[in-house]
Write a protein that holds these residues in place. Sequence first.
Motif, PDB file in Angstrom:
ATOM      1  N   LYS A   4       0.867  -1.288  -0.218  1.00 36.68           N
ATOM      2  CA  LYS A   4       0.049   0.090  -0.046  1.00 36.68           C
ATOM      3  C   LYS A   4       0.715   1.195  -0.134  1.00 36.68           C
ATOM      4  O   LYS A   4       0.356   2.220  -0.014  1.00 36.68           O
ATOM      5  CB  LYS A   4      -1.142   0.079   1.310  1.00 36.68           C
ATOM      6  N   ILE A  52      -5.553  -6.739   7.858  1.00 34.66           N
ATOM      7  CA  ILE A  52      -5.561  -6.740   6.497  1.00 34.66           C
ATOM      8  C   ILE A  52      -6.926  -5.675   5.978  1.00 34.66           C
ATOM      9  O   ILE A  52      -6.601  -4.834   5.285  1.00 34.66           O
ATOM     10  CB  ILE A  52      -5.725  -7.986   5.573  1.00 34.66           C
ATOM     11  N   GLU A  53      -7.979  -6.138   6.741  1.00 37.15           N
ATOM     12  CA  GLU A  53      -9.018  -5.302   6.453  1.00 37.15           C
ATOM     13  C   GLU A  53      -8.953  -3.984   6.911  1.00 37.15           C
ATOM     14  O   GLU A  53      -9.320  -2.947   6.388  1.00 37.15           O
ATOM     15  CB  GLU A  53     -10.212  -6.120   6.930  1.00 37.15           C
ATOM     16  N   ASP A  56      -6.813  -1.884   4.489  1.00 38.98           N
ATOM     17  CA  ASP A  56      -7.495  -1.587   3.351  1.00 38.98           C
ATOM     18  C   ASP A  56      -8.745  -0.600   3.477  1.00 38.98           C
ATOM     19  O   ASP A  56      -8.613   0.112   2.514  1.00 38.98           O
ATOM     20  CB  ASP A  56      -8.326  -3.002   2.862  1.00 38.98           C
ATOM     21  N   GLU A  57      -9.190  -0.556   4.651  1.00 41.10           N
ATOM     22  CA  GLU A  57     -10.435   0.320   4.763  1.00 41.10           C
ATOM     23  C   GLU A  57      -9.576   1.776   5.217  1.00 41.10           C
ATOM     24  O   GLU A  57     -10.021   2.827   4.473  1.00 41.10           O
ATOM     25  CB  GLU A  57     -11.245   0.043   5.973  1.00 41.10           C
ATOM     26  N   LYS A  60      -7.597   3.184   1.678  1.00 40.08           N
ATOM     27  CA  LYS A  60      -8.334   2.693   0.514  1.00 40.08           C
ATOM     28  C   LYS A  60      -7.838   3.517  -0.620  1.00 40.08           C
ATOM     29  O   LYS A  60      -7.869   3.121  -1.879  1.00 40.08           O
ATOM     30  CB  LYS A  60      -9.942   2.517   0.578  1.00 40.08           C
ATOM     31  N   PRO A  65      -6.122  -2.365  -3.854  1.00 34.24           N
ATOM     32  CA  PRO A  65      -7.108  -2.959  -2.876  1.00 34.24           C
ATOM     33  C   PRO A  65      -6.215  -4.431  -2.438  1.00 34.24           C
ATOM     34  O   PRO A  65      -5.690  -5.201  -3.192  1.00 34.24           O
ATOM     35  CB  PRO A  65      -8.090  -3.164  -3.401  1.00 34.24           C
ATOM     36  N   LEU A  66      -6.229  -4.593  -0.877  1.00 35.57           N
ATOM     37  CA  LEU A  66      -5.856  -5.846  -0.511  1.00 35.57           C
ATOM     38  C   LEU A  66      -6.692  -6.998  -0.477  1.00 35.57           C
ATOM     39  O   LEU A  66      -6.264  -8.236  -0.720  1.00 35.57           O
ATOM     40  CB  LEU A  66      -5.337  -5.749   0.946  1.00 35.57           C
ATOM     41  N   LYS A  69     -12.806  -6.091  -4.698  1.00 39.74           N
ATOM     42  CA  LYS A  69     -13.927  -5.288  -4.702  1.00 39.74           C
ATOM     43  C   LYS A  69     -15.085  -5.873  -4.866  1.00 39.74           C
ATOM     44  O   LYS A  69     -16.277  -5.596  -4.060  1.00 39.74           O
ATOM     45  CB  LYS A  69     -13.774  -3.885  -5.688  1.00 39.74           C
ATOM     46  N   ARG A  74     -14.514 -11.217  -2.707  1.00 43.18           N
ATOM     47  CA  ARG A  74     -14.279 -10.718  -1.305  1.00 43.18           C
ATOM     48  C   ARG A  74     -14.562 -12.014  -0.222  1.00 43.18           C
ATOM     49  O   ARG A  74     -13.732 -12.415   0.327  1.00 43.18           O
ATOM     50  CB  ARG A  74     -14.663  -9.590  -1.030  1.00 43.18           C
TER      51      ARG A  74
END
Length: 92
Positions: A4, A52-53, A56-57, A60, A65-66, A69, A74
């Motif tokens: 990222k 990870i979430e 990603d959030e 973003k 994106p990890l 979408k 997902r």
Amino acid sequence: MALKGIDYEYKAVSLIASEQFTPEFRSLNPCLQVPALVINDSTVLVESLAIIEYIDEVYKHKGPPLLPKDPILRAKARAIAETIVSGIQPLQ
């Protein structure tokens, strides 16, 4: 984090050397499991998928994106991760 493009400080925890049992690590994660992500020196997140979430959030708009979408892809990615966590990893 590198994918990222986020600056971070990496601190290895050697499971072979039992470093997860040190008082320093115990203060981060009383369950004595890795990984642990320290945010702003005050909040600690544990468990790979949760980390990870979060990344990603919160980031973003940085890097790719990890997780996919598409909601179906997902969900499938989460299912694969959960299989590794509950099925494969404990056996290792």
